[in-house]
Design an enzyme around this catalytic site. Sequence first.
Site: not given
Ligand code: MV4
Length: 447
Positions: A237, A203, A164, A235, A337, A291, A158, A116, A294
Amino acid sequence: MFDKVLIANRGEIALRIHRACREMGIKTVAVHSTADASAMNVRLADETVCIGPPAARDSYLNVAAILSAAAITGADAIHPGLGFLAENADFAATVEEHGFVFIGPRPEHIRLMGNKVAAKEAARRLGIPTVPGSNGPVSDCSEADAAAREIGYPVLIKASAGGGGRGMKVARDAAELGRLLPLAQNEARSFFGCGEVYLERHLERPRHIEIQVLGDGQGDIIQLGERDCSLQRSHQKMLEETPSPALNCAERERLGKLVVAALRELGYENAGTLEFLYQDGEFFFIEMNTRLQVEHPITEMISGIDIVREQLRIAAGAPLGYRQTDVNICGHAIECRINAEDSRTFKPSPGRVTDYHAPGGLGVRVDSALYQGYEVPPYYDSLISKLIVHGKSRNECLMRLRRALDEYVIGGIETTIPLHQRLTEAAEFIDGDYDVHWLEHFTASLS
Ligand code: MV4
């Protein structure tokens, strides 16, 4: 075009790939575990090979068994589907070394996006906006705090090898960061085999917007619009829609142009999805999935483009079947889903499907390998069906979705259909007024 394709997956996605192959006159090989011997994709395939016992690591992740099956059946190419080996760069390389075509991106692009930190760095270099962050891994508390002061608290820790959402942690000040950093590093090491972590500005109320692309590997790239995947729980969908109710035409066009220019420079090949967080009118790249996804059917419904067919064509060396000007986005699509889970507790509910009746009619599509008498095995993820609905407008789509959910009968096991029925009556969902946290609160408020 290929004569024979081995499908290294199971369930609805294996059936989806089989269907595309069959329409193109390509013979299919289904590989399956002992638990999936009577699955629908296995029944429909031209040839089948049992590759091991139920546990995925002994069957669907068993590279030697899959390559042997490809050799024995004389397959030309391997489609990895999603999950399992789909984003394993070593698998993609090994497939090619054994003389088969890997139906997906090149190994170096899979590897790049699998890390990442490297993916964000590449995105930045290619002119895609990213979430302000540490611009690389942080190793100790003083380095982390220095980065966090630059970024501004709160920050999110992270894992470089993550994705995910697993192992993410929010730190609101230096003390919390000092406490959580070693925890996050240890978790990253045990989950992903790599302890490297990085920081991003947290965020608070983003939406998850992703954009579907196809590339021919020669610099020709098209994008098929965005999907709003903000409705997630733990996490996972639950429901995706396109177009996003949050974006206006100007924002959509800006994002599309940005992404196409970047992937053209990268020379990206096959299907991919760029994930963004969207908040207060701004997009921030977070990850790229190399990839098929879904939720690809909702994009197919509004574009009329068969994404799996394009994957097969690209892998066989054909040019893209469409130029960007041929892509006409039409109407609105939603995917629900449907999981074999209790709709209140989310406890898995495997077992025999005693009654089955799928909805139909105009604008209704069901991607599922279920049938009456099928036994849902307990060993794999609980996604058993995707109900995809298309309409001229979002409102028509919603009305059709409620109707289709009411028609759908899956007896003998618990499913998440009742939750989707409640969701389609919720004011915030009807208004398109939700962020990535909303569904968590909504499901908690029901029980
Ligand atoms: C974030 C965020 C807030 N700020 N990054 C969660 C899964 C991963 N792919 C990225 N995620 C997030 N990253 C920053 N800088 C909040 C999430 C997040 C989230 C993102 C997408 C869909 C659902 C989510 C649920 C909780 C937190």
